[in-house]
Design an enzyme around this catalytic site. Sequence first.
Site, short mmCIF file in Angstrom:
data_model
loop_
_atom_site.label_atom_id
_atom_site.label_comp_id
_atom_site.label_asym_id
_atom_site.label_seq_id
_atom_site.Cartn_x
_atom_site.Cartn_y
_atom_site.Cartn_z
N LYS A 76 0.85 -1.19 0.00
CA LYS A 76 0.00 0.00 0.00
C LYS A 76 0.88 1.24 0.00
CE LYS A 76 -4.08 -1.89 2.32
NZ LYS A 76 -4.99 -1.78 3.49
N LYS A 81 6.87 1.79 3.99
CA LYS A 81 6.65 2.76 5.07
C LYS A 81 5.27 2.64 5.72
CE LYS A 81 10.41 5.50 5.03
NZ LYS A 81 11.17 5.91 6.22
N SER A 113 10.46 12.78 2.21
CA SER A 113 10.60 13.07 0.78
C SER A 113 9.49 12.42 -0.03
CB SER A 113 11.96 12.58 0.27
OG SER A 113 12.04 11.17 0.39
N TYR A 150 -4.37 11.60 -0.28
CA TYR A 150 -4.82 10.90 0.93
C TYR A 150 -5.37 11.87 1.98
CZ TYR A 150 -2.35 6.84 -0.96
OH TYR A 150 -1.92 5.81 -1.75
N GLY A 228 15.37 2.95 9.70
CA GLY A 228 14.25 2.27 10.32
C GLY A 228 14.01 0.88 9.77
N GLU A 248 23.86 1.67 0.79
CA GLU A 248 23.64 3.11 0.66
C GLU A 248 24.24 3.62 -0.64
OE1 GLU A 248 24.19 5.14 4.91
OE2 GLU A 248 25.88 3.82 4.40
#
Length: 377
Positions: A76, A81, A113, A150, A228, A248
Site C-alpha cells: 500500500k 513505510k 521526501s 490521501y 528504520g 547506501e
Amino acid sequence: MADPSKCPPLTRPSVIAAHALIKPHIHQTPVLTNTTLSTLASTPQSTAALEGTPWAGQEPAKPVIRLWFKCENLQKVGAFKIRGAFHALTRLVEEEGWEKGGGRTRGVVTHSSGNHAQALSLAARTMGIPATIVMPRISTPSKIAATQSYGARVIFSGSTSVEREAVVADVIQDTGATLVPPYDHPDIILGQGTLGLEMQAQVAQLLASSEKEKKSLDAIITPCGGGGMLSGTALSCEGTGIWVFGAEPEFEGADDCKRGLEAGKRIERVSTLTIADGLRTPVGEIPWTIIHDRRLVRAMYSVTEEQIKNALKLVLERMKVVVEPSAVVGLATALYNEDFRWMVQNEAGEKGWDLGIVFSGGNVSVEALGKMFEPTS
C-alpha cells in the site's frame, strides 16, 4: 509519538507482536526470483568493468548468489513505510491520555521526501486523524500528489534534514500536532521489521516446496536512509542465523551509516542529492543503537549513482517490475560491490548464499525514469 519509554522492547518478539497489530492494514507483498539476475550476481565482473573503481587490477570475485526479492513496491502507498506508520498510529491512539488530551484533534505531523509522507497520510485518514506533512520542494511530483490525495496538508521545505525538521518544529508550535518521525522511533522500527518476518517465512516455504536441502535465507540486504527498515529487519532476524547488511548510495556522502561504522560514531548531518531520494537522510539515533551498538547489522556497503541506474534498468527490463532508485541499492551491491561479493565468496564457497533483497518502494514517475535514462550528448 507514543512515549518511547513505554514502547515494547526492541526485540524479535516485539516485531512479531507488531505484525499481528498491523496485519489487517497491510499487504503481504510477494517474494519473487529472477534467474537472469541471480546468474548475473554469480558471474564475475569483467576486468574492464572494474577499471576506475577501488578494485581496479584485482581479480574479480566469483560468488554464488541466489536472489530473492521482497517486493514492497507492491505494498500500500507503494512502499514499506505503511508498516511503520500504521504501527505508530495504532500505538499512539492506544496511549493513555492522548485522545482525552485532544491529540486526535491536533493531529500528527512528519517530514518525508515521499514514502513516509504517503504512508502517514493514508494511515491517518484511515484512523480519522488530521495529518500535516513537510516535504522537500524537490520531492517527486507524483509523491507530492499522492500524499495530498490521501487528505494530508502538505507544507514545503528545503531538501536537507535540518531544513525539514525546522519546519516541523514550527508546525508543532502552531498546532500542537504530535510528531510521527519517519524512522527514529521504536514503534516505527518495529513496524518496518515486519517485512523481514514475512520474507523469512515466504522464502522458507518456497525452499521447502522446491525440496532443496536449504531451508532459509543466509542473509538479507536492505537500503538504508534513516535506518528504520534496516534496523527493524535486523531485529526480525535476531537469533535466526540470518545475516543482515545495509546498502547506501555513496554520492555526496549519502553513505553516512557506512562511514559512521568505520569511524565508530554516528554521523548526524547529511546533505546529498543522490538519485536515491529516499536515502538522503542520516541514520537516526535509535536505529544506530541496533545497527552499531548491538551489532545486529553485520556490515554496510555503498554503490555509485551509475551502479544504481544500471541495477534499476536491469529490474525494469528483466523483471518487468517498477521500482524507484532507492529500492535497488541492495541489488547494486550484490552485482557490483566487490567487497561484498568477495565476502560472499569467502563465506559461502561453492554452496553460495540465498540472499534476500528488499525492494523498498516503487514510487517513481514515468517522466523521472525517462529523464534518468535519456542519452547524454
